[in-house]
Design an enzyme around this catalytic site. Structure first.
Site, PDB file in Angstrom:
ATOM      1  N   HIS A   1      37.750  38.786  36.635  1.00  0.00           N
ATOM      2  CA  HIS A   1      37.627  40.212  36.308  1.00  0.00           C
ATOM      3  C   HIS A   1      37.182  40.291  34.845  1.00  0.00           C
ATOM      4  O   HIS A   1      37.569  39.444  34.035  1.00  0.00           O
ATOM      5  CB  HIS A   1      39.002  40.858  36.492  1.00  0.00           C
ATOM      6  CG  HIS A   1      39.016  42.354  36.387  1.00  0.00           C
ATOM      7  ND1 HIS A   1      38.932  43.013  35.183  1.00  0.00           N
ATOM      8  CD2 HIS A   1      39.120  43.317  37.331  1.00  0.00           C
ATOM      9  CE1 HIS A   1      38.984  44.321  35.394  1.00  0.00           C
ATOM     10  NE2 HIS A   1      39.094  44.534  36.682  1.00  0.00           N
TER      11      HIS A   1
ATOM     12  N   ASP B   1      45.899  35.104  35.214  1.00  0.00           N
ATOM     13  CA  ASP B   1      45.744  36.528  35.490  1.00  0.00           C
ATOM     14  C   ASP B   1      46.356  36.780  36.872  1.00  0.00           C
ATOM     15  O   ASP B   1      45.796  36.403  37.901  1.00  0.00           O
ATOM     16  CB  ASP B   1      44.246  36.887  35.463  1.00  0.00           C
ATOM     17  CG  ASP B   1      44.008  38.360  35.789  1.00  0.00           C
ATOM     18  OD1 ASP B   1      44.943  39.027  36.250  1.00  0.00           O
ATOM     19  OD2 ASP B   1      42.867  38.821  35.601  1.00  0.00           O
TER      20      ASP B   1
ATOM     21  N   GLN C   1      46.204  40.372  40.722  1.00  0.00           N
ATOM     22  CA  GLN C   1      46.049  40.482  42.182  1.00  0.00           C
ATOM     23  C   GLN C   1      46.975  39.531  42.940  1.00  0.00           C
ATOM     24  O   GLN C   1      46.949  39.521  44.172  1.00  0.00           O
ATOM     25  CB  GLN C   1      44.590  40.198  42.579  1.00  0.00           C
ATOM     26  CG  GLN C   1      43.602  41.196  42.014  1.00  0.00           C
ATOM     27  CD  GLN C   1      43.751  42.602  42.588  1.00  0.00           C
ATOM     28  OE1 GLN C   1      44.310  42.803  43.669  1.00  0.00           O
ATOM     29  NE2 GLN C   1      43.257  43.580  41.866  1.00  0.00           N
TER      30      GLN C   1
ATOM     31  N   LYS D   1      49.717  48.082  40.263  1.00  0.00           N
ATOM     32  CA  LYS D   1      49.216  47.447  41.491  1.00  0.00           C
ATOM     33  C   LYS D   1      50.378  46.966  42.366  1.00  0.00           C
ATOM     34  O   LYS D   1      50.175  46.355  43.411  1.00  0.00           O
ATOM     35  CB  LYS D   1      48.294  46.280  41.135  1.00  0.00           C
ATOM     36  CG  LYS D   1      47.005  46.716  40.419  1.00  0.00           C
ATOM     37  CD  LYS D   1      46.126  45.536  40.095  1.00  0.00           C
ATOM     38  CE  LYS D   1      45.035  45.837  39.089  1.00  0.00           C
ATOM     39  NZ  LYS D   1      43.918  46.620  39.615  1.00  0.00           N
TER      40      LYS D   1
ATOM     41  N   CYS E   1      34.221  45.131  38.646  1.00  0.00           N
ATOM     42  CA  CYS E   1      34.416  44.533  37.311  1.00  0.00           C
ATOM     43  C   CYS E   1      34.321  43.009  37.347  1.00  0.00           C
ATOM     44  O   CYS E   1      35.054  42.313  36.624  1.00  0.00           O
ATOM     45  CB  CYS E   1      35.749  44.962  36.683  1.00  0.00           C
ATOM     46  SG  CYS E   1      35.867  46.712  36.404  1.00  0.00           S
TER      47      CYS E   1
HETATM   48  C1  LIG Z   1      42.135  40.244  38.638  1.00  0.00           C
HETATM   49  C2  LIG Z   1      42.264  41.435  37.736  1.00  0.00           C
HETATM   50  N1  LIG Z   1      42.456  41.239  36.426  1.00  0.00           N
HETATM   51  C3  LIG Z   1      42.612  42.258  35.586  1.00  0.00           C
HETATM   52  C4  LIG Z   1      42.579  43.556  36.018  1.00  0.00           C
HETATM   53  C5  LIG Z   1      42.758  44.674  35.048  1.00  0.00           C
HETATM   54  O1  LIG Z   1      43.937  45.368  35.310  1.00  0.00           O
HETATM   55  P1  LIG Z   1      44.298  46.717  34.543  1.00  0.00           P
HETATM   56  O2  LIG Z   1      43.130  47.638  34.750  1.00  0.00           O
HETATM   57  O3  LIG Z   1      45.537  47.195  35.210  1.00  0.00           O
HETATM   58  O4  LIG Z   1      44.483  46.366  33.110  1.00  0.00           O
HETATM   59  C6  LIG Z   1      42.378  43.820  37.370  1.00  0.00           C
HETATM   60  C7  LIG Z   1      42.270  45.205  37.875  1.00  0.00           C
HETATM   61  O5  LIG Z   1      41.716  45.488  38.908  1.00  0.00           O
HETATM   62  C8  LIG Z   1      42.230  42.729  38.255  1.00  0.00           C
HETATM   63  O6  LIG Z   1      42.037  42.922  39.562  1.00  0.00           O
END
Ligand SMILES: Cc1ncc(COP(=O)(O)O)c(C=O)c1O
Length: 405
Positions: free
Chosen positions: A122, A199, A202, A225, A363
């Site tokens: 992401h 990270d 997910q 989430k 993203c």
């Molecule tokens: C794998 C991953 N990393 C980071 C993020 C960013 O999360 P946030 O927008 O809650 O900061 C997301 C959000 O969809 C994500 O799916």
């Protein structure tokens, strides 16, 4: 066995209709809906406890502080961290990663040091590291994907050197749902003495997380989430590392003492929690974790896997559909396109039928470029989704095929 009817009754928004159709909410990878107990926790906080935390002797501030710290303990147990003070509350995954990128780099990195990420990250776990290339002369290395969009472990092995200082990697791909082989990757990092940031945005909603067993140095995720409020993120970091890192933001709450000449930082976790936080969100975080624990994360995972299998089987039977990242090892995410059709068009038709999916690059532009497509349609599942909703979704996709090709 999950009783979806009972679970759904706890989510007020799920009884909504969209375009005259019952809402089928398959955009859980972006954010999940909130159960009544989380909504109640926010209302209860403002009705009975609202006060600023950590800085006063009056009753309300003490009660609000106690609720805030109870949530920290709840998160500690949820991911099995050794200490509650290893849990830092942030605004979200993005904020947690930016904190580490800023603070870890100032403490430990110099020009020529290497950071490894993957092609499926992401942007939140890509841009902060790419930026260090310009700011600090860091060398960014990227684990490529195989033709099946899985991490290429053989190529990954060749990237680690004595200069590698950090591996920053997602546990589950937000675009494809693929679960990455963290054990192998962490072992590669350890061989060269590199630290590891996972990270978990997910993975934490779908898999049992044990940061001690994983041996992650940093583990980050967003509560929105996992049935919790927006604006609350978690940074787990090992105590010794966090102690060796400077504050990220400077402001109230992070000091032991300040004079004109110098400042002594507060102990963990306060050193990293500058300013007034999202108190009601953190307080309601405990309600979200209680919700998950009452069902059990393993039961949630199993249920979502059944939905994934059913949806995958149905879509594979349609020759007009192209599936992406159809790996054995996946969380409840399915990414696809109707061949030759832009994902926005498919998403718009599904929306007319009350089905909420996400469309676009999610993203993850490097991943989408690697797949050579403009984007995907992504359906992502949560505990309240049902087999009947998969049936409605498949009917919707068939209708979209008829209308668009
Ligand atoms: C794998 C991953 N990393 C980071 C993020 C960013 O999360 P946030 O927008 O809650 O900061 C997301 C959000 O969809 C994500 O799916």
């Amino acid at each position: 066995m999950i009783n979806t009817t009972k679970i759904r009754s706890q989510f007020p928004i799920l009884s909504k209709t969209i375009n005259g159709k019952p809402l089928v909410y398959f955009d859980n990878g972006a954010t999940t809906q909130k159960p009544q107990q989380v909504i109640d926790a926010i209302v209860n906080y403002y009705s009975n406890f609202n006060s600023n935390i950590h800085r006063g002797v009056h009753r309300l501030t003490q009660e609000a502080t106690a609720l805030f710290e109870e949530s920290r303990k709840s998160v500690q147990q949820f991911i099995n961290a050794k200490h509650a003070h290893e849990i830092i509350f942030t605004k979200g995954t993005t904020d947690s990663i930016s904190l580490v990128a800023s603070s870890f780099s100032r403490a430990f990195l110099k020009e020529g040091d290497e950071i490894i990420v993957s092609e499926m990250e992401h942007h939140s776990n890509f841009l902060p590291w790419q930026n260090l290339r310009y700011e600090k002369g860091i060398v960014l290395k990227v684990i490529p994907l195989t033709t099946n969009a899985e991490l290429d472990l053989e190529k990954a092995k060749t990237l680690f050197t004595q200069k590698t200082k950090l591996l920053a990697i997602t546990q589950v791909s937000n675009t494809l749902g693929i679960i990455n082989p963290l054990k192998e990757l962490i072992a590669l990092a350890r061989e060269v003495g590199a630290k590891v940031l996972i990270d978990g945005a997910q993975s934490a909603p779908h898999l049992k997380i044990d940061v001690q067993e994983l041996d992650a140095d940093f583990f980050v995720f967003s509560m929105h989430k996992i049935y919790g409020p927006t604006g609350v993120g978690v940074l787990y970091g090992k105590e010794d590392l966090l102690n060796a890192m400077p504050p990220y933001q400077y402001g109230g709450g992070i000091i032991k003492s300040v004079t004109i000449e110098k400042t002594e930082w507060a102990e963990l976790p306060n050193k990293f929690e500058a300013g007034t936080p999202n108190i009601e969100g953190v307080v309601a975080t405990k309600a979200a974790i209680d919700f998950v624990n009452a069902i059990g994360i393993n039961a949630i995972c199993e249920h979502e896997h059944q939905l994934l299998q059913k949806a995958t089987k149905a879509l594979l039977e349609l020759p007009e559909i192209e599936l992406y990242g159809n790996s054995e090892n996946k969380a409840g995410v399915i990414s696809f396109n109707i061949k030759g059709v832009h994902p926005f068009d498919t998403g718009t038709i599904l929306d007319q039928m009350g089905i909420a999916v996400r469309t676009g690059h999610h993203c993850t532009q490097p991943l989408i470029q690697c797949l050579g497509i403009p984007g995907t349609v992504r359906a992502s599942f949560a505990v309240y989704n049902s087999e009947e909703e998969i049936d409605i979704f498949v009917v919707g996709v068939k209708k979209a095929i008829k209308m668009l090709i």
